[in-house]
Design a protein around this motif. Structure first.
Motif, PDB file in Angstrom:
ATOM      1  N   VAL A  17       2.962  -9.463 -16.098  1.00 19.46           N
ATOM      2  CA  VAL A  17       3.259  -8.156 -15.519  1.00 19.46           C
ATOM      3  C   VAL A  17       3.865  -8.392 -14.141  1.00 19.46           C
ATOM      4  CG1 VAL A  17       2.241  -6.082 -14.495  1.00 19.46           C
ATOM      5  CG2 VAL A  17       1.494  -6.845 -16.742  1.00 19.46           C
ATOM      6  N   SER A  18       5.016  -7.818 -13.896  1.00 25.10           N
ATOM      7  CA  SER A  18       5.669  -7.996 -12.597  1.00 25.10           C
ATOM      8  C   SER A  18       6.351  -6.711 -12.195  1.00 25.10           C
ATOM      9  CB  SER A  18       6.682  -9.152 -12.658  1.00 25.10           C
ATOM     10  OG  SER A  18       7.596  -8.967 -13.727  1.00 25.10           O
ATOM     11  N   TYR A  19       6.379  -6.478 -10.907  1.00 26.98           N
ATOM     12  CA  TYR A  19       7.068  -5.295 -10.367  1.00 26.98           C
ATOM     13  C   TYR A  19       7.452  -5.534  -8.918  1.00 26.98           C
ATOM     14  CZ  TYR A  19       1.966  -4.503  -9.960  1.00 26.98           C
ATOM     15  OH  TYR A  19       0.607  -4.652  -9.804  1.00 26.98           O
ATOM     16  N   ALA A  20       8.560  -4.902  -8.545  1.00 27.49           N
ATOM     17  CA  ALA A  20       9.053  -4.997  -7.176  1.00 27.49           C
ATOM     18  C   ALA A  20       8.454  -3.870  -6.347  1.00 27.49           C
ATOM     19  CB  ALA A  20      10.575  -4.905  -7.162  1.00 27.49           C
ATOM     20  N   ARG A  21       8.058  -4.189  -5.130  1.00 29.88           N
ATOM     21  CA  ARG A  21       7.490  -3.220  -4.194  1.00 29.88           C
ATOM     22  C   ARG A  21       8.346  -3.200  -2.938  1.00 29.88           C
ATOM     23  NH1 ARG A  21       2.567  -1.666  -4.144  1.00 29.88           N
ATOM     24  NH2 ARG A  21       3.676  -0.033  -3.011  1.00 29.88           N
ATOM     25  N   ALA A  22       8.521  -2.046  -2.347  1.00 27.00           N
ATOM     26  CA  ALA A  22       9.332  -1.934  -1.134  1.00 27.00           C
ATOM     27  C   ALA A  22       8.824  -0.803  -0.259  1.00 27.00           C
ATOM     28  CB  ALA A  22      10.806  -1.697  -1.490  1.00 27.00           C
ATOM     29  N   ALA A  23       8.852  -1.037   1.052  1.00 22.49           N
ATOM     30  CA  ALA A  23       8.525  -0.003   2.034  1.00 22.49           C
ATOM     31  C   ALA A  23       9.334  -0.293   3.290  1.00 22.49           C
ATOM     32  CB  ALA A  23       7.034  -0.004   2.362  1.00 22.49           C
ATOM     33  N   ARG A  72       0.805  -1.227   0.000  1.00 22.33           N
ATOM     34  CA  ARG A  72       0.000   0.000   0.000  1.00 22.33           C
ATOM     35  C   ARG A  72       0.838   1.277   0.000  1.00 22.33           C
ATOM     36  NH1 ARG A  72      -0.614  -2.165   5.219  1.00 22.33           N
ATOM     37  NH2 ARG A  72       0.281  -0.863   6.860  1.00 22.33           N
ATOM     38  N   GLY A  73       2.099   1.176   0.347  1.00 17.46           N
ATOM     39  CA  GLY A  73       2.955   2.361   0.385  1.00 17.46           C
ATOM     40  C   GLY A  73       4.297   2.076  -0.248  1.00 17.46           C
ATOM     41  N   GLY A  74       5.234   2.968  -0.016  1.00 15.67           N
ATOM     42  CA  GLY A  74       6.584   2.732  -0.485  1.00 15.67           C
ATOM     43  C   GLY A  74       6.765   2.936  -1.977  1.00 15.67           C
ATOM     44  N   THR A  75       7.674   2.157  -2.549  1.00 19.16           N
ATOM     45  CA  THR A  75       8.114   2.383  -3.928  1.00 19.16           C
ATOM     46  C   THR A  75       7.727   1.227  -4.837  1.00 19.16           C
ATOM     47  OG1 THR A  75      10.264   1.351  -3.517  1.00 19.16           O
ATOM     48  CG2 THR A  75      10.081   3.733  -3.115  1.00 19.16           C
ATOM     49  N   ILE A  76       7.871   1.479  -6.121  1.00 19.35           N
ATOM     50  CA  ILE A  76       7.662   0.452  -7.138  1.00 19.35           C
ATOM     51  C   ILE A  76       8.828   0.518  -8.118  1.00 19.35           C
ATOM     52  CG2 ILE A  76       6.285   1.976  -8.623  1.00 19.35           C
ATOM     53  CD1 ILE A  76       4.614  -0.527  -9.368  1.00 19.35           C
ATOM     54  N   ALA A  77       9.232  -0.653  -8.616  1.00 23.20           N
ATOM     55  CA  ALA A  77      10.354  -0.712  -9.562  1.00 23.20           C
ATOM     56  C   ALA A  77      10.093  -1.792 -10.593  1.00 23.20           C
ATOM     57  CB  ALA A  77      11.659  -0.985  -8.821  1.00 23.20           C
ATOM     58  N   SER A  78      10.726  -1.629 -11.720  1.00 27.55           N
ATOM     59  CA  SER A  78      10.586  -2.593 -12.810  1.00 27.55           C
ATOM     60  C   SER A  78      11.181  -3.943 -12.420  1.00 27.55           C
ATOM     61  CB  SER A  78      11.304  -2.054 -14.051  1.00 27.55           C
ATOM     62  OG  SER A  78      11.313  -3.015 -15.086  1.00 27.55           O
ATOM     63  N   TYR A  79      10.533  -5.013 -12.874  1.00 25.75           N
ATOM     64  CA  TYR A  79      11.087  -6.363 -12.739  1.00 25.75           C
ATOM     65  C   TYR A  79      10.715  -7.104 -14.022  1.00 25.75           C
ATOM     66  CZ  TYR A  79      12.612 -10.716 -10.604  1.00 25.75           C
ATOM     67  OH  TYR A  79      13.307 -11.880 -10.311  1.00 25.75           O
ATOM     68  N   VAL A  80      11.702  -7.448 -14.792  1.00 28.31           N
ATOM     69  CA  VAL A  80      11.476  -8.002 -16.122  1.00 28.31           C
ATOM     70  C   VAL A  80      11.660  -9.518 -16.110  1.00 28.31           C
ATOM     71  CG1 VAL A  80      12.231  -7.980 -18.519  1.00 28.31           C
ATOM     72  CG2 VAL A  80      12.249  -5.864 -17.195  1.00 28.31           C
ATOM     73  N   THR A  81      10.648 -10.239 -16.634  1.00 25.70           N
ATOM     74  CA  THR A  81      10.746 -11.697 -16.736  1.00 25.70           C
ATOM     75  C   THR A  81      10.965 -12.165 -18.166  1.00 25.70           C
ATOM     76  OG1 THR A  81       8.374 -12.049 -17.084  1.00 25.70           O
ATOM     77  CG2 THR A  81       9.148 -11.923 -14.792  1.00 25.70           C
TER      78      THR A  81
END
Length: 530
Positions: free
Chosen positions: A464-470, A449-458
């Protein structure tokens, strides 16, 4: 077990989860990083009051009807409501206001509104009010007075041009139609419609009054505002709406408005309707709006779900968020959504394909920010223009005729009743229960729900994929957009060095992570952890 017992059990589970995560807040590093406590989804729900729930049997939805359905919304898992206009208006939709300090009698009284606010807040649900400041109604006492002539007290609260001036005034309306309307030999400016005359924000009395309106509702307990037509305060003409001078004037007004609200409620949440690209939106986030609806992202999410072809949402959003963060000194919050009251409903945009609607929801509700859900989206309601067809009565029951359902407008898209709360409530595979599940994920995982999002390529065009971090939590979200099972490699690389070894959450049975190999069933979403 009866339906009531099952409902009570689900609610008890949610309360227990909230209690557990509340205790965890006493530990270091347990804040979500976005100002929200664990246990909240950070999601909002848009309601057209006229269509949502009827409490008095007149066929028109009302505020007490919304209050009576707060348990449904709490169980759904939303943290806030956006109520479309509830002030007096001659129109069914309410976007031409006749009294900025009143409540539409069709919807109830001021006391009814206070009760709704009180009951919502008891449940930890915030309430946003739709505030229309670009224009009033042609029936507003201000305009009625202004139309009396040059010497009227409120004449300069609106913009006038003498018909004798001919082409001296720009006539390229910013919305595509002629913005000038005749009134006794003079023309007044109304870019949306002749019944919506534009207020003149060059007049300091207008600005002062609108700030007073905002302060009034905040003092009553409103938590913030959805700001209609936010880029049109000074954006009257197509030839100037995107000029630097007009952009600066719009930005300056919203900064002035924010400063005025800060005197009453510094944490009031402001989300603007700025139907534009990120480059245009950015300046509105500078000590003014907290959020602007992400129209570009909505198109991207629906497009990917519809075609089953992945787009690199992580890369796109990371770049946009970086820009917005610089524009706002890190204070912005994204406002993703799929559809609203001005657009074809998401299920219609997806040609009635429920699997595609499930994937669109899964993407929306695993992104950072404050997602907005249009009422009925969680059921799969359909509807396309004209506007009344996308604002139809909310279907609580399988069969029509329930006292709580509104009848102000025919439910032309109701179908066989399978799209209703009653039909979907107890069906584990329903769209409604998917929304509940995804919102519970957001409540349990701060990094969703918060933090950042970054590309993650398969390298898989269906994924569709992406890394999430908080804070110190990191997740990988993976969606299979296709109707075929997919196998992808999840392994550390120089660009993506983190190793994800645990399959934490899945919308479908059969998902499996074995070493670096992830197997995904058709139309599945999973969350992986290191």
């Amino acid at each position: 077990m009866t339906k009531a017992q099952r409902y009570a059990g689900r609610r008890a589970t949610r309360i227990a989860l909230a209690a557990t995560v509340a205790l965890s807040l006493a530990l270091p590093g347990c804040d979500s990083g976005d100002g929200k406590k664990r246990g909240s989804s950070n999601a909002y729900y848009e309601i057209f009051v006229r269509s949502f729930a009827d409490s008095d049997g007149d066929g028109i939805g009302d505020l007490n009807g919304v209050t009576s359905k707060l348990d449904y919304l709490e169980e759904l898992g939303v943290d806030g409501l956006w109520l479309m206009p509830i002030q007096p208006s001659p129109s069914y939709h309410g976007y031409d206001v006749t009294d900025y300090y009143g409540i539409d009698p069709d919807y109830g009284t001021l006391d009814d509104y206070k009760k709704l606010l009180k009951e919502a807040h008891k449940r930890g649900i915030s309430v946003l009010m739709d505030l229309v400041v670009n224009h009033s109604s042609v029936e507003h006492p201000w305009f009625v007075d202004a139309a009396m002539g040059q010497d009227a007290e409120h004449r300069d609260w609106y913009t006038w041009a003498s018909a004798k001036e001919g082409g001296a005034s720009p006539s390229d309306g910013a919305t595509g139609s002629n913005p000038w309307h005749d009134m006794g030999g003079d023309n007044y400016l109304g870019i949306f419609w002749e019944g919506m005359p534009d207020l003149n924000f060059d007049n300091p009395d207008v600005r002062k009054e609108m700030i007073a309106v905002g302060q009034y509702w905040l003092k009553l307990g409103v938590d913030g505002f959805r700001l209609d037509a936010a880029k049109h305060i000074y954006g009257d003409f197509g030839s100037t709406i995107n000029s630097p001078a007009i952009k600066r004037k719009n930005q300056a007004w919203w900064q002035e408005f924010r400063e005025g609200l800060n005197a009453v409620k510094p944490d009031a949440y402001l989300v603007g309707e700025v139907w534009e690209s990120p480059a245009v939106i950015g300046p509105y986030l500078d000590h003014a709006l907290d959020s602007a609806f992400n129209f570009d992202l909505a198109k991207q999410l629906l497009g990917s779900a519809d075609t089953e072809v992945a787009q690199d949402i992580g890369f796109t959003l990371s770049r946009v968020h970086e820009f917005f963060s610089k524009s706002s000194e890190g204070a912005f919050m994204d406002a993703p959504f799929l559809a609203n009251h001005d657009q074809p409903r998401a299920m219609t945009a997806l040609n009635g394909n429920e699997n595609h609607a499930r994937m669109a929801a899964a993407m929306l509700l695993t992104l950072p920010g404050r997602p907005f859900i249009y009422y009925g989206e969680e059921l799969g309601m359909t509807g396309a223009k004209p506007d009344e067809r996308i604002r139809e009565p909310f279907p609580w029951k399988i069969e029509p005729g329930s006292p709580e359902e509104t009848t102000w407008e025919p439910s032309t898209n109701r179908g066989d009743g399978s799209v209703s709360v009653e039909a979907e409530d107890e069906s584990p595979r329903s769209l409604l229960n998917l929304y509940r599940e995804l919102l519970s994920w957001r409540a349990a995982e701060p990094a969703l729900r918060g933090g950042t999002i970054a590309s993650y390529v398969t390298g898989n065009s269906a994924i569709v994929s992406y890394a999430r971090a908080a804070e110190d939590e990191q997740l990988l979200v993976v969606h299979n957009l296709s109707g075929l099972s997919q196998t992808v490699s999840i392994q550390a690389t120089k660009a993506q060095p983190l190793v994800y070894s645990k399959l934490a959450l899945s919308t479908e049975e059969g998902a499996e992570l074995s070493g670096t190999t992830l197997k995904l069933p058709a139309y599945a979403t999973v969350v992986l952890k290191p």
